[in-house]
Motif scaffolding. Structure first.
Motif, PDB file in Angstrom:
ATOM      1  N   GLY A  92      30.337  59.847  39.928  1.00 18.47           N
ATOM      2  CA  GLY A  92      30.837  61.110  39.400  1.00 18.47           C
ATOM      3  C   GLY A  92      30.966  61.043  37.903  1.00 18.47           C
ATOM      4  O   GLY A  92      30.357  60.186  37.244  1.00 18.47           O
ATOM      5  N   LYS A  93      31.775  61.929  37.355  1.00 16.82           N
ATOM      6  CA  LYS A  93      31.949  62.011  35.913  1.00 16.82           C
ATOM      7  C   LYS A  93      33.143  61.204  35.424  1.00 16.82           C
ATOM      8  O   LYS A  93      33.492  61.262  34.242  1.00 16.82           O
ATOM      9  CB  LYS A  93      32.103  63.468  35.493  1.00 16.82           C
ATOM     10  CG  LYS A  93      30.859  64.325  35.753  1.00 16.82           C
ATOM     11  CD  LYS A  93      31.052  65.742  35.263  1.00 16.82           C
ATOM     12  CE  LYS A  93      29.803  66.578  35.508  1.00 16.82           C
ATOM     13  NZ  LYS A  93      29.975  67.976  35.032  1.00 16.82           N
ATOM     14  N   GLY A  94      33.794  60.463  36.295  1.00 16.30           N
ATOM     15  CA  GLY A  94      34.950  59.675  35.906  1.00 16.30           C
ATOM     16  C   GLY A  94      34.564  58.430  35.139  1.00 16.30           C
ATOM     17  O   GLY A  94      33.386  58.166  34.870  1.00 16.30           O
ATOM     18  N   PRO A  95      35.557  57.603  34.802  1.00 16.80           N
ATOM     19  CA  PRO A  95      35.303  56.420  33.972  1.00 16.80           C
ATOM     20  C   PRO A  95      34.719  55.236  34.726  1.00 16.80           C
ATOM     21  O   PRO A  95      34.239  54.293  34.099  1.00 16.80           O
ATOM     22  CB  PRO A  95      36.693  56.085  33.437  1.00 16.80           C
ATOM     23  CG  PRO A  95      37.631  56.574  34.493  1.00 16.80           C
ATOM     24  CD  PRO A  95      37.001  57.826  35.034  1.00 16.80           C
ATOM     25  N   LEU A  96      34.732  55.256  36.063  1.00 12.84           N
ATOM     26  CA  LEU A  96      34.290  54.101  36.832  1.00 12.84           C
ATOM     27  C   LEU A  96      32.784  53.890  36.700  1.00 12.84           C
ATOM     28  O   LEU A  96      31.989  54.776  37.003  1.00 12.84           O
ATOM     29  CB  LEU A  96      34.674  54.266  38.300  1.00 12.84           C
ATOM     30  CG  LEU A  96      34.319  53.109  39.239  1.00 12.84           C
ATOM     31  CD1 LEU A  96      34.957  51.812  38.765  1.00 12.84           C
ATOM     32  CD2 LEU A  96      34.750  53.435  40.668  1.00 12.84           C
ATOM     33  N   ALA A  97      32.401  52.680  36.265  1.00 15.21           N
ATOM     34  CA  ALA A  97      30.982  52.355  36.102  1.00 15.21           C
ATOM     35  C   ALA A  97      30.506  51.332  37.121  1.00 15.21           C
ATOM     36  O   ALA A  97      29.361  51.371  37.566  1.00 15.21           O
ATOM     37  CB  ALA A  97      30.732  51.820  34.691  1.00 15.21           C
ATOM     38  N   LEU A  98      31.381  50.395  37.491  1.00 19.02           N
ATOM     39  CA  LEU A  98      30.996  49.330  38.423  1.00 19.02           C
ATOM     40  C   LEU A  98      32.249  48.864  39.157  1.00 19.02           C
ATOM     41  O   LEU A  98      33.293  48.664  38.539  1.00 19.02           O
ATOM     42  CB  LEU A  98      30.374  48.150  37.667  1.00 19.02           C
ATOM     43  CG  LEU A  98      29.917  46.958  38.517  1.00 19.02           C
ATOM     44  CD1 LEU A  98      28.589  47.289  39.203  1.00 19.02           C
ATOM     45  CD2 LEU A  98      29.771  45.704  37.660  1.00 19.02           C
ATOM     46  N   ARG A  99      32.143  48.684  40.464  1.00 20.49           N
ATOM     47  CA  ARG A  99      33.238  48.105  41.248  1.00 20.49           C
ATOM     48  C   ARG A  99      32.744  46.841  41.928  1.00 20.49           C
ATOM     49  O   ARG A  99      31.660  46.826  42.516  1.00 20.49           O
ATOM     50  CB  ARG A  99      33.767  49.086  42.282  1.00 20.49           C
ATOM     51  CG  ARG A  99      34.776  48.479  43.275  1.00 20.49           C
ATOM     52  CD  ARG A  99      35.545  49.545  44.039  1.00 20.49           C
ATOM     53  NE  ARG A  99      36.465  50.240  43.135  1.00 20.49           N
ATOM     54  CZ  ARG A  99      37.207  51.279  43.502  1.00 20.49           C
ATOM     55  NH1 ARG A  99      37.117  51.752  44.739  1.00 20.49           N
ATOM     56  NH2 ARG A  99      38.023  51.848  42.633  1.00 20.49           N
ATOM     57  N   VAL A 100      33.543  45.786  41.851  1.00 23.74           N
ATOM     58  CA  VAL A 100      33.252  44.528  42.523  1.00 23.74           C
ATOM     59  C   VAL A 100      34.368  44.264  43.524  1.00 23.74           C
ATOM     60  O   VAL A 100      35.519  44.046  43.140  1.00 23.74           O
ATOM     61  CB  VAL A 100      33.142  43.358  41.528  1.00 23.74           C
ATOM     62  CG1 VAL A 100      32.909  42.048  42.261  1.00 23.74           C
ATOM     63  CG2 VAL A 100      32.007  43.617  40.523  1.00 23.74           C
ATOM     64  N   ARG A 101      34.023  44.320  44.805  1.00 22.70           N
ATOM     65  CA  ARG A 101      34.989  44.049  45.864  1.00 22.70           C
ATOM     66  C   ARG A 101      34.845  42.595  46.304  1.00 22.70           C
ATOM     67  O   ARG A 101      33.730  42.121  46.570  1.00 22.70           O
ATOM     68  CB  ARG A 101      34.756  44.970  47.067  1.00 22.70           C
ATOM     69  CG  ARG A 101      35.744  44.737  48.221  1.00 22.70           C
ATOM     70  CD  ARG A 101      35.353  45.560  49.439  1.00 22.70           C
ATOM     71  NE  ARG A 101      35.422  46.977  49.168  1.00 22.70           N
ATOM     72  CZ  ARG A 101      36.552  47.692  49.272  1.00 22.70           C
ATOM     73  NH1 ARG A 101      37.677  47.102  49.615  1.00 22.70           N
ATOM     74  NH2 ARG A 101      36.539  48.980  49.009  1.00 22.70           N
ATOM     75  N   LEU A 102      35.968  41.893  46.380  1.00 22.80           N
ATOM     76  CA  LEU A 102      35.967  40.498  46.783  1.00 22.80           C
ATOM     77  C   LEU A 102      36.319  40.366  48.260  1.00 22.80           C
ATOM     78  O   LEU A 102      37.044  41.192  48.824  1.00 22.80           O
ATOM     79  CB  LEU A 102      36.956  39.707  45.932  1.00 22.80           C
ATOM     80  CG  LEU A 102      36.682  39.732  44.413  1.00 22.80           C
ATOM     81  CD1 LEU A 102      37.791  39.010  43.662  1.00 22.80           C
ATOM     82  CD2 LEU A 102      35.326  39.113  44.090  1.00 22.80           C
ATOM     83  N   ALA A 103      35.795  39.298  48.871  1.00 25.77           N
ATOM     84  CA  ALA A 103      36.083  39.046  50.280  1.00 25.77           C
ATOM     85  C   ALA A 103      37.536  38.615  50.447  1.00 25.77           C
ATOM     86  O   ALA A 103      38.282  38.485  49.472  1.00 25.77           O
ATOM     87  CB  ALA A 103      35.125  37.980  50.814  1.00 25.77           C
ATOM     88  N   GLU A 104      37.934  38.385  51.680  1.00 23.27           N
ATOM     89  CA  GLU A 104      39.325  38.013  51.988  1.00 23.27           C
ATOM     90  C   GLU A 104      39.859  36.977  50.999  1.00 23.27           C
ATOM     91  O   GLU A 104      39.141  36.037  50.644  1.00 23.27           O
ATOM     92  CB  GLU A 104      39.408  37.467  53.409  1.00 23.27           C
ATOM     93  CG  GLU A 104      39.148  38.520  54.482  1.00 23.27           C
ATOM     94  CD  GLU A 104      40.194  39.616  54.510  1.00 23.27           C
ATOM     95  OE1 GLU A 104      41.335  39.353  54.068  1.00 23.27           O
ATOM     96  OE2 GLU A 104      39.874  40.725  54.935  1.00 23.27           O
ATOM     97  N   PRO A 105      41.095  37.190  50.528  1.00 24.06           N
ATOM     98  CA  PRO A 105      42.092  38.170  50.970  1.00 24.06           C
ATOM     99  C   PRO A 105      41.961  39.563  50.353  1.00 24.06           C
ATOM    100  O   PRO A 105      42.912  40.333  50.383  1.00 24.06           O
ATOM    101  CB  PRO A 105      43.406  37.515  50.544  1.00 24.06           C
ATOM    102  CG  PRO A 105      43.054  36.749  49.314  1.00 24.06           C
ATOM    103  CD  PRO A 105      41.669  36.236  49.562  1.00 24.06           C
ATOM    104  N   GLY A 106      40.838  39.888  49.786  1.00 23.74           N
ATOM    105  CA  GLY A 106      40.623  41.243  49.291  1.00 23.74           C
ATOM    106  C   GLY A 106      40.850  41.371  47.798  1.00 23.74           C
ATOM    107  O   GLY A 106      40.970  40.395  47.065  1.00 23.74           O
TER     108      GLY A 106
END
Length: 287
Positions: A92-106
């Motif tokens: 979208g037009k928001g500030p988020l460019a990249l998200r990195v999700r890590l495995a457990e415990p999250g």
């Protein structure tokens, strides 16, 4: 703009939080920010982060043979989350460019960029030297190899004003507009002094000011949450961004010189013998 102290603090924080953690998913949201395509950013998935470092203003997260290299430009930042929403983020037009999700415990982190001017740069490479901006970097001013002798040799043939030299990433890696102002104030030196004309004594004073200013800024940030680093930087600056305020050393009014896309701040009493600098694009000392 995040400069060497802030990026160093970011790298230390992330080293404590991501090293030894496995990447579960990577969500690229801003295509304009991705500067490489082979390997794809999703190649990080399933890999474990095993190191975090810094190259000047570039953040480097190592995952085996791959490196996630980020240049935050003027308005980029890293946001850490102990827990991320389960739903994947939507472009979208928001500030988020990249998200990195890590495995457990999250948990994980976002790379964001505020504002309308988009200069954030994200790379996935096998060697950080494959990033053009990293390959062109001059020496790191906090490295052991950066000695007074090395510094003197670098400036010996410089015909430019010292302010511009300090900001040139091909000369010194990591110093930007804010900390160059701070360094020159500590060194009691005019930003328009020609680098090649510095005396041995002035070189020694400037070299010491570089080290002390950067190290002090890093130390002030020790232990702070990422959300507090920006405000700490602003509160710790003595002249940059403080035009019209009294100099904390002598009490004189801090002055400003504006350019087309930036400005500098300085103290006339501390740095220019009491003479204000002309505030025009081709600035020079007022006669």
């Amino acid at each position: 703009m995040p400069e060497l102290p802030e990026v160093e603090s970011l790298s230390r924080f992330l080293a404590e939080h991501v090293v030894g953690r496995t990447v579960e998913r990577v969500y690229p949201l801003a295509v304009h920010a991705l500067k490489t395509y082979d390997p794809p950013v999703t190649a990080l998935e399933g890999r474990e982060f095993d190191g975090v470092g810094r190259h000047g203003k570039f953040l480097d997260l190592r995952a085996g043979e791959l490196h996630l290299v980020v240049h935050l430009a003027r308005a980029g930042w890293i946001r850490w989350y102990d827990a991320l929403p389960e739903a994947p983020p939507r472009p979208g037009k928001g500030p988020l460019a990249l998200r990195v999700r890590l495995a457990e415990p999250g948990g994980g982190f976002d790379v964001t960029e505020a504002g309308t001017q988009k200069h954030l740069a994200i790379y996935v490479v096998r060697d950080p030297q494959d990033v053009p901006g990293v390959a062109r970097l001059g020496p790191d001013p906090l490295a052991e190899a950066f000695t007074p002798e090395v510094f003197g040799a670098m400036l010996a043939e410089e015909r430019r004003q010292i302010k511009g030299v300090l900001r040139d990433q091909t000369v010194l890696a990591g110093i930007g507009n804010a900390y160059s102002d701070e360094i020159l104030h500590v060194a009691r030196m005019s930003p328009f002094k020609l680098a090649a004309r510095l005396t041995e004594e002035e070189l020694a004073v400037l070299y010491a000011a570089i080290g002390s200013t950067l190290r002090d800024a890093i130390e002030r940030s020790r232990g702070l949450a990422l959300r507090d680093l920006k405000s700490e930087k602003k509160s710790g600056l003595r002249v940059h961004g403080r035009a019209g305020e009294p100099c904390p050393v002598c009490g004189d009014t801090i002055r400003e010189v504006s350019f087309s896309d930036s400005s500098l701040q300085y103290c006339p009493t501390c740095q220019t013998g009491g003479k204000p600098l002309a505030d025009r694009r081709m600035s020079r000392l007022l006669k």
